[in-house]
Design a protein around this motif. Structure first.
Motif, short mmCIF file in Angstrom:
data_model
loop_
_atom_site.label_atom_id
_atom_site.label_comp_id
_atom_site.label_asym_id
_atom_site.label_seq_id
_atom_site.Cartn_x
_atom_site.Cartn_y
_atom_site.Cartn_z
N ARG A 271 99.74 8.59 129.38
CA ARG A 271 99.74 9.49 130.07
C ARG A 271 100.79 10.78 129.84
O ARG A 271 100.34 11.86 130.31
N THR A 272 101.66 10.33 129.06
CA THR A 272 102.53 11.52 128.53
C THR A 272 101.76 12.31 127.60
O THR A 272 102.05 13.59 127.62
N MET A 273 101.13 11.66 126.84
CA MET A 273 100.17 12.56 125.71
C MET A 273 99.39 13.36 126.57
O MET A 273 99.07 14.60 126.27
N VAL A 274 98.66 12.91 127.49
CA VAL A 274 97.72 13.53 128.34
C VAL A 274 98.58 14.86 129.13
O VAL A 274 98.05 16.02 128.97
N ALA A 275 99.61 14.61 129.67
CA ALA A 275 100.46 15.45 130.29
C ALA A 275 100.71 16.54 129.27
O ALA A 275 100.68 17.86 129.51
N TYR A 276 101.05 16.33 127.90
CA TYR A 276 101.35 17.54 126.78
C TYR A 276 99.94 18.13 126.60
O TYR A 276 100.17 19.46 126.63
N MET A 277 98.88 17.52 126.61
CA MET A 277 97.64 18.08 126.19
C MET A 277 97.44 19.21 127.22
O MET A 277 96.90 20.25 127.18
N VAL A 278 97.59 18.84 128.51
CA VAL A 278 97.22 19.53 129.71
C VAL A 278 98.36 20.73 129.59
O VAL A 278 97.85 22.02 130.08
N GLY A 279 99.34 20.56 129.22
CA GLY A 279 100.51 21.65 129.02
C GLY A 279 99.76 22.70 128.20
O GLY A 279 100.40 23.99 128.26
#
Ligand SMILES: *[C@@H]1O[C@H](CO)[C@@H](O)[C@H](O)[C@H]1NC(C)=O
Length: 156
Positions: A142-150
């Motif tokens: 989820r944190t990786m997804v948050a980074y990618m969405v960023g």
């Protein structure tokens, strides 16, 4: 500014800016909402996981090595949580100033969170069988997804 971060910045300005003209001015603000919410959702997961670890530490039937790993993990999670707190604090301000604030430099914070969660995941992976390993992997993802969405708003 050389290389990739600049391209992300241009993507943010170009793609979202262009779409703004098609569907109205709102898309860039929507993108920043997703970026912000993705961070909050990741942090919510940390909270629940740490709660699960604290609960396990109180359980006399859990083996010592598992408890030792949870204690290390709680420390790793504190670091991840602090990094994501700084991120959400910055985003809270930045998203009101878009698109001028595309490309905010928060990559170090996301990576610090991923480092903490990765360290915890690796400790738990060494145990014969930890019921929390999947939860920690999910927090990492989820944190990786948050980074990618960023990256949508050009986060470097
Ligand atoms: C304590 O840990 C044991 C072994 O993992 C487990 O079977 C039991 O359900 C746990 N107790 C509580 C209250 O969670």
């Amino acid at each position: 500014m050389p290389g990739k971060p600049m391209r992300m910045y241009e993507d943010c300005m170009g793609t979202l800016g262009a779409r703004n003209q098609v569907i109205g001015r709102k898309s860039i603000y929507e993108a920043s909402e997703y970026v912000y919410v993705a961070v909050l959702v990741a942090e919510q997961g940390y909270f629940l996981t740490v709660f699960g670890m604290m609960f396990a530490l109180d359980n006399a039937s859990i083996p010592g090595e598992e408890k030792a790993a949870y204690e290390l993990c709680i420390h790793d999670y504190q670091e991840a949580d602090a990094a994501m707190n700084r991120t959400s604090y910055r985003l809270e301000r930045v998203r009101k100033g878009l698109p001028e604030h595309c490309g905010v430099n928060l990559g170090d914070e996301y990576r610090a969170a991923l480092r903490g969660l990765g360290a915890c995941r690796d400790s738990l992976a060494k145990l014969p069988n930890s019921p929390l390993l999947d939860v920690v992997k999910n927090n990492y993802d989820r944190t990786m997804v948050a980074y990618m969405v960023g990256k949508l708003i050009g986060i470097k």
